[in-house]
Design a protein around this motif. Structure first.
Motif, PDB file in Angstrom:
ATOM      1  N   SER A   1      45.105  47.177  38.145  1.00 43.89           N
ATOM      2  CA  SER A   1      45.945  46.150  38.010  1.00 43.89           C
ATOM      3  C   SER A   1      47.522  46.680  38.088  1.00 43.89           C
ATOM      4  N   GLN A   2      48.254  45.466  38.722  1.00 49.90           N
ATOM      5  CA  GLN A   2      49.464  45.867  39.043  1.00 49.90           C
ATOM      6  C   GLN A   2      50.150  44.908  38.056  1.00 49.90           C
ATOM      7  N   PRO A   3      51.572  44.944  37.753  1.00 53.31           N
ATOM      8  CA  PRO A   3      52.316  43.747  37.191  1.00 53.31           C
ATOM      9  C   PRO A   3      52.386  42.550  38.354  1.00 53.31           C
ATOM     10  N   SER A   4      52.383  42.645  39.544  1.00 48.69           N
ATOM     11  CA  SER A   4      52.203  41.687  40.637  1.00 48.69           C
ATOM     12  C   SER A   4      50.929  40.779  40.517  1.00 48.69           C
ATOM     13  N   ASP A   5      49.992  41.223  39.766  1.00 45.76           N
ATOM     14  CA  ASP A   5      48.749  40.629  39.521  1.00 45.76           C
ATOM     15  C   ASP A   5      49.139  39.638  38.442  1.00 45.76           C
ATOM     16  N   SER A   6      49.981  39.576  37.727  1.00 45.98           N
ATOM     17  CA  SER A   6      50.156  38.551  36.717  1.00 45.98           C
ATOM     18  C   SER A   6      50.238  37.056  37.295  1.00 45.98           C
ATOM     19  N   ALA A   7      49.331  36.593  36.774  1.00 46.92           N
ATOM     20  CA  ALA A   7      49.220  34.999  37.401  1.00 46.92           C
ATOM     21  C   ALA A   7      48.321  34.321  36.818  1.00 46.92           C
ATOM     22  N   THR A   8      48.116  33.063  37.183  1.00 44.79           N
ATOM     23  CA  THR A   8      46.565  32.379  36.531  1.00 44.79           C
ATOM     24  C   THR A   8      45.647  32.431  37.456  1.00 44.79           C
ATOM     25  N   TYR A   9      44.519  32.781  37.199  1.00 43.51           N
ATOM     26  CA  TYR A   9      43.435  32.893  38.150  1.00 43.51           C
ATOM     27  C   TYR A   9      42.312  32.015  37.824  1.00 43.51           C
ATOM     28  N   LEU A  10      42.138  30.988  38.864  1.00 42.01           N
ATOM     29  CA  LEU A  10      41.271  29.762  38.695  1.00 42.01           C
ATOM     30  C   LEU A  10      40.047  30.125  39.475  1.00 42.01           C
ATOM     31  N   CYS A  11      38.752  29.709  38.560  1.00 38.04           N
ATOM     32  CA  CYS A  11      37.546  29.641  39.194  1.00 38.04           C
ATOM     33  C   CYS A  11      37.285  28.459  39.597  1.00 38.04           C
ATOM     34  N   ALA A  12      36.382  28.283  40.610  1.00 32.85           N
ATOM     35  CA  ALA A  12      36.259  27.080  41.323  1.00 32.85           C
ATOM     36  C   ALA A  12      34.665  27.088  41.810  1.00 32.85           C
ATOM     37  N   VAL A  13      34.144  25.965  41.463  1.00 30.57           N
ATOM     38  CA  VAL A  13      32.757  25.874  41.724  1.00 30.57           C
ATOM     39  C   VAL A  13      32.447  24.526  42.602  1.00 30.57           C
ATOM     40  N   ASN A  14      31.537  24.761  43.547  1.00 30.83           N
ATOM     41  CA  ASN A  14      31.556  23.512  44.524  1.00 30.83           C
ATOM     42  C   ASN A  14      30.477  22.368  43.779  1.00 30.83           C
ATOM     43  N   LYS A  15      30.928  21.137  43.868  1.00 32.29           N
ATOM     44  CA  LYS A  15      29.842  20.182  43.465  1.00 32.29           C
ATOM     45  C   LYS A  15      28.913  20.215  44.101  1.00 32.29           C
ATOM     46  N   PRO A  16      27.552  20.109  43.738  1.00 29.69           N
ATOM     47  CA  PRO A  16      26.388  20.080  44.485  1.00 29.69           C
ATOM     48  C   PRO A  16      26.349  18.878  45.434  1.00 29.69           C
ATOM     49  N   GLY A  17      25.965  19.156  46.583  1.00 31.10           N
ATOM     50  CA  GLY A  17      25.719  17.893  47.363  1.00 31.10           C
ATOM     51  C   GLY A  17      27.092  17.526  48.057  1.00 31.10           C
TER      52      GLY A  17
END
Lengths: 113, 112
Positions: free
Chosen positions: B79-95
């Protein structure tokens, strides 16, 4: 990856007015979407912009409030109608050409007074 | 129950360590899973996509998917200081082709 631009980048509007946001992709894409990101929150899908037909809206979003156009495979607009302060948000368009990718534009920061 | 859940953090790790970000989802019909990175004031940037059980590696990033447990994770090595951020998990809506449901995001802070 697709390069996406949005106009305007930000705006301050009076309540009761409408604002149209433009989204331009540098290549033809199958799918375009509009999302909203309210302050301090994550992204919420507003609608799918369908080329040549009416947009498909998610629960809680209606066409009268958020009319969307998509005249071709590279361009879409989102209008935020009859704005209230609760509409203050970042509006993002995204583009996808496969199951594996979805890229976002830079966003439009909207403040409604 | 939220459709996509993430620990909001902040997750604080020292530079050079492994950061582990977790995400659970509620709909077993979801097939596609994305990790995005969002710097403050910027739009989300796609890091990784995964749809098969197991691990997928790309540089310092490894995504892990366990459909039986409805669990997705992202490991960031060195990990680097430049990795400091918000990490968003996203999942597809079925269908829904690539209609994404996002988690609230995990804020990562990498300190020197």
């Amino acid at each position: 990856s697709a390069v996406i631009s949005q106009k305007p980048s930000r705006d301050i509007c009076q309540r009761g007015t409408s604002l149209t946001i433009q989204c331009q992709v540098d290549s033809q894409v199958t799918m375009m979407f509009w999302y909203r990101q309210q302050p301090g929150q994550s992204l919420t899908l507003i609608a799918t912009a369908n080329q040549g037909s009416e947009a498909t809206y998610e629960s809680g979003f209606v066409i009268d409030k958020f009319p969307i156009s998509r005249p071709n495979l590279t361009f879409s607009t989102l209008t935020v109608s009859n704005m209230s302060p609760e509409d203050s948000s970042i509006y993002l368009c995204s583009a996808s050409d496969s199951q594996e990718t979805q890229y976002f534009g830079p966003g439009t920061r909207l403040l409604v007074l | 129950q939220k459709e996509v859940e993430q620990n909001s953090g902040p997750l604080s790790v020292p530079e050079g360590a492994i950061a582990s970000l977790n995400c659970t989802y509620s709909d077993r019909g979801s097939q596609s899973f994305f990790w995005y990175r969002q710097y403050s004031g910027k739009s989300p940037e796609l890091i990784m996509f995964i749809y098969s059980n197991g691990d997928k590696e790309d540089g310092r990033f490894t995504a892990q998917l366990n459909k039986a447990s409805q669990y997705v994770s992202l490991l960031i090595r060195d990990s680097q200081p430049s990795d400091s951020a918000t990490y968003l998990c996203a999942v597809n809506k079925p269908g829904g082709y690539n209609k994404l449901i996002f988690g609230a995001g995990t804020r990562l802070a990498v300190h020197p």
